[in-house]
Design an enzyme around this catalytic site. Structure first.
Site, PDB file in Angstrom:
ATOM      1  N   VAL A 160      13.936 -37.100 -12.093  1.00  0.00           N
ATOM      2  CA  VAL A 160      13.933 -36.586 -10.710  1.00  0.00           C
ATOM      3  C   VAL A 160      12.538 -36.559 -10.081  1.00  0.00           C
ATOM      4  CG1 VAL A 160      16.017 -35.163 -10.974  1.00  0.00           C
ATOM      5  CG2 VAL A 160      13.763 -34.139 -11.404  1.00  0.00           C
ATOM      6  N   SER A 167      15.159 -19.541  -9.291  1.00  0.00           N
ATOM      7  CA  SER A 167      15.220 -18.658 -10.463  1.00  0.00           C
ATOM      8  C   SER A 167      14.926 -17.225 -10.044  1.00  0.00           C
ATOM      9  CB  SER A 167      14.162 -19.099 -11.481  1.00  0.00           C
ATOM     10  OG  SER A 167      13.956 -18.087 -12.437  1.00  0.00           O
ATOM     11  N   TYR A 175       5.825 -21.577 -12.938  1.00  0.00           N
ATOM     12  CA  TYR A 175       7.283 -21.765 -12.834  1.00  0.00           C
ATOM     13  C   TYR A 175       7.804 -20.975 -11.623  1.00  0.00           C
ATOM     14  CZ  TYR A 175      12.232 -21.444 -14.232  1.00  0.00           C
ATOM     15  OH  TYR A 175      13.614 -21.500 -14.260  1.00  0.00           O
ATOM     16  N   ALA A 176       7.406 -19.705 -11.529  1.00  0.00           N
ATOM     17  CA  ALA A 176       7.881 -18.851 -10.425  1.00  0.00           C
ATOM     18  C   ALA A 176       7.421 -19.400  -9.076  1.00  0.00           C
ATOM     19  CB  ALA A 176       7.369 -17.429 -10.627  1.00  0.00           C
ATOM     20  N   LYS A 210       9.577 -22.220  -8.005  1.00  0.00           N
ATOM     21  CA  LYS A 210      10.920 -21.780  -7.612  1.00  0.00           C
ATOM     22  C   LYS A 210      10.884 -21.099  -6.239  1.00  0.00           C
ATOM     23  CE  LYS A 210      13.138 -23.303 -11.200  1.00  0.00           C
ATOM     24  NZ  LYS A 210      14.092 -24.405 -11.054  1.00  0.00           N
TER      25      LYS A 210
HETATM   26  N1  LIG Z   1      18.351 -20.793 -18.175  1.00  0.00           N
HETATM   27  C1  LIG Z   1      17.807 -19.878 -17.398  1.00  0.00           C
HETATM   28  O1  LIG Z   1      17.629 -18.714 -17.800  1.00  0.00           O
HETATM   29  C2  LIG Z   1      17.434 -20.214 -15.993  1.00  0.00           C
HETATM   30  C3  LIG Z   1      17.138 -19.149 -15.130  1.00  0.00           C
HETATM   31  C4  LIG Z   1      16.789 -19.436 -13.833  1.00  0.00           C
HETATM   32  C5  LIG Z   1      16.747 -20.744 -13.387  1.00  0.00           C
HETATM   33  N2  LIG Z   1      17.034 -21.759 -14.241  1.00  0.00           N
HETATM   34  C6  LIG Z   1      16.970 -23.102 -13.704  1.00  0.00           C
HETATM   35  O2  LIG Z   1      18.205 -23.732 -13.874  1.00  0.00           O
HETATM   36  C7  LIG Z   1      18.028 -25.147 -13.898  1.00  0.00           C
HETATM   37  C8  LIG Z   1      18.786 -25.717 -15.089  1.00  0.00           C
HETATM   38  O3  LIG Z   1      18.169 -25.281 -16.277  1.00  0.00           O
HETATM   39  P1  LIG Z   1      18.985 -24.904 -17.590  1.00  0.00           P
HETATM   40  O4  LIG Z   1      18.743 -23.483 -17.853  1.00  0.00           O
HETATM   41  O5  LIG Z   1      20.356 -25.408 -17.510  1.00  0.00           O
HETATM   42  O6  LIG Z   1      18.097 -25.701 -18.641  1.00  0.00           O
HETATM   43  P2  LIG Z   1      18.408 -26.924 -19.601  1.00  0.00           P
HETATM   44  O7  LIG Z   1      17.118 -27.214 -20.244  1.00  0.00           O
HETATM   45  O8  LIG Z   1      19.588 -26.599 -20.452  1.00  0.00           O
HETATM   46  O9  LIG Z   1      18.826 -28.097 -18.606  1.00  0.00           O
HETATM   47  C9  LIG Z   1      17.893 -28.734 -17.781  1.00  0.00           C
HETATM   48  C10 LIG Z   1      18.249 -30.215 -17.721  1.00  0.00           C
HETATM   49  O10 LIG Z   1      17.342 -30.845 -16.795  1.00  0.00           O
HETATM   50  C11 LIG Z   1      16.973 -32.095 -17.357  1.00  0.00           C
HETATM   51  N3  LIG Z   1      15.679 -32.521 -16.818  1.00  0.00           N
HETATM   52  C12 LIG Z   1      14.488 -31.925 -17.004  1.00  0.00           C
HETATM   53  N4  LIG Z   1      13.514 -32.634 -16.376  1.00  0.00           N
HETATM   54  C13 LIG Z   1      14.136 -33.696 -15.797  1.00  0.00           C
HETATM   55  C14 LIG Z   1      13.678 -34.784 -15.025  1.00  0.00           C
HETATM   56  N5  LIG Z   1      12.377 -34.927 -14.738  1.00  0.00           N
HETATM   57  N6  LIG Z   1      14.573 -35.677 -14.580  1.00  0.00           N
HETATM   58  C15 LIG Z   1      15.884 -35.568 -14.872  1.00  0.00           C
HETATM   59  N7  LIG Z   1      16.378 -34.542 -15.626  1.00  0.00           N
HETATM   60  C16 LIG Z   1      15.514 -33.632 -16.081  1.00  0.00           C
HETATM   61  C17 LIG Z   1      16.901 -31.842 -18.847  1.00  0.00           C
HETATM   62  O11 LIG Z   1      16.973 -33.056 -19.598  1.00  0.00           O
HETATM   63  C18 LIG Z   1      18.094 -30.925 -19.053  1.00  0.00           C
HETATM   64  O12 LIG Z   1      19.269 -31.662 -19.364  1.00  0.00           O
HETATM   65  C19 LIG Z   1      16.522 -25.373 -13.945  1.00  0.00           C
HETATM   66  O13 LIG Z   1      16.071 -25.715 -12.659  1.00  0.00           O
HETATM   67  C20 LIG Z   1      15.990 -24.032 -14.362  1.00  0.00           C
HETATM   68  O14 LIG Z   1      14.671 -23.828 -13.909  1.00  0.00           O
HETATM   69  C21 LIG Z   1      17.379 -21.524 -15.532  1.00  0.00           C
END
Ligand SMILES: NC(=O)c1ccc[n+]([C@@H]2O[C@H](COP(=O)([O-])OP(=O)(O)OC[C@H]3O[C@@H](n4cnc5c(N)ncnc54)[C@H](O)[C@@H]3O)[C@@H](O)[C@H]2O)c1
Length: 267
Positions: free
Chosen positions: A71, A149, A162-163, A166
């Site tokens: 991405v 987030s 990170y924050a 977001k």
């Molecule tokens: N898990 C949490 O507690 C949490 C909380 C708040 C926000 N988020 C956000 O939710 C979203 C999803 O995260 P998640 O928790 O499911 O994590 P995850 O690591 O399980 O999934 C993230 C996915 O994004 C893909 N990815 C990362 N960089 C990429 C790139 N450059 N191009 C294409 N794909 C890419 C990874 O391969 C992975 O499959 C993220 O934006 C994360 O910041 C997660």
């Protein structure tokens, strides 16, 4: 006969593009959108795990197109949207879910970490919004969902960059909502709390997939104690918030932040 409520949440014949679909929230959202009737273009940089999401969606009888891409690369994001249009003649839903986390105390953040977080979390969402936004505006409608987030609402050590990325996503969402509203395109943010996904599991599952149950229980109980609803989130909890924003049930909602976070942040 379909009820008015089921109809509002129905995604039959809609086309959704979901990034980060190989794991966690993106995977859960892709599968839920498919259950709601959508055909899906799923994207991720991790090809093997993406194939697993694709096979789950196929089993539901929906069409699915997996695209391995990054991405943070603008032309790859544009090609992703091009693939969706070529295959399905247009897109209705764009979910910019892919994201990364790198923790460090502010004074120790390296330029490499700073660039990596901005490239994926901020520029990746920007490119997705721009490419999908153009296509949707041209076609006269759509829904863009960007994942931020709870970290953007709660300053804490170790997660400053990170924050920051977001918070930028939420502001980008609001700005774009003002510009695309007149063309019928809604743009919203979902800001999840701590959720059980690959991103958080790395604290208790090592590189070989070995789970440290003691570490997991300790982190879960620490995180849950901070949350009024008393638990951490599951990917499906976030996916349901995304389904609401993807569907006609939210047809009067744009520029907003929806917070499935158990009440951990209430700004
Ligand atoms: N898990 C949490 O507690 C949490 C909380 C708040 C926000 N988020 C956000 O939710 C979203 C999803 O995260 P998640 O928790 O499911 O994590 P995850 O690591 O399980 O999934 C993230 C996915 O994004 C893909 N990815 C990362 N960089 C990429 C790139 N450059 N191009 C294409 N794909 C890419 C990874 O391969 C992975 O499959 C993220 O934006 C994360 O910041 C997660």
């Amino acid at each position: 006969m379909q009820t008015e409520i089921a109809k509002a949440f129905d995604l039959a014949d809609r086309v959704a593009v979901v990034t980060g679909a190989a794991s966690g929230i993106g995977r859960a959202a892709s599968i839920l959108f498919a259950k709601a009737g959508a055909n899906i273009v799923i994207a991720d940089r991790s090809g093997d795990a993406l194939s697993e999401t694709a096979s789950e969606i196929s089993k539901l009888g929906r069409q699915v197109v997996p695209v391995v891409m990054d991405v943070s690369n603008r032309s790859e994001v544009e090609a992703l949207i091009g693939t969706a249009i070529e295959r399905f003649q247009g897109i209705d839903i764009m979910a910019n879910v892919a994201g990364i986390m790198r923790g460090a105390m502010f004074l120790d953040v390296t330029e490499e970490d700073l660039d990596a977080l901005i490239a994926v979390n901020q520029k990746g969402v920007f490119f997705g919004c721009q490419a999908a936004g153009r296509a949707m505006a041209e076609r006269g409608g759509g829904s863009i969902i960007n994942i931020a987030s709870a970290g953007m609402d709660s300053p804490a050590p170790n997660i400053s960059v990170y924050a920051m990325t977001k918070a930028a996503v939420a502001m980008m969402t609001r700005s774009l909502a003002t510009e695309l509203g007149p063309q019928g395109v809604r743009v919203n943010t979902v800001a999840p709390g701590f959720t059980d996904t690959g991103m958080t599991q790395r604290h208790w599952i090592d590189g070989d997939g070995k789970e440290n149950l003691e570490a997991r229980d300790s982190i879960w109980s620490q995180m849950s104690e901070r949350v009024p609803l008393g638990s951490i989130g599951q990917p499906e909890d976030i996916a349901f918030a995304m389904l609401y924003l993807a569907s006609d049930a939210s047809r009067f909602v744009t520029g907003q932040v929806l917070r499935p976070n158990g009440g951990v942040a209430m700004p």
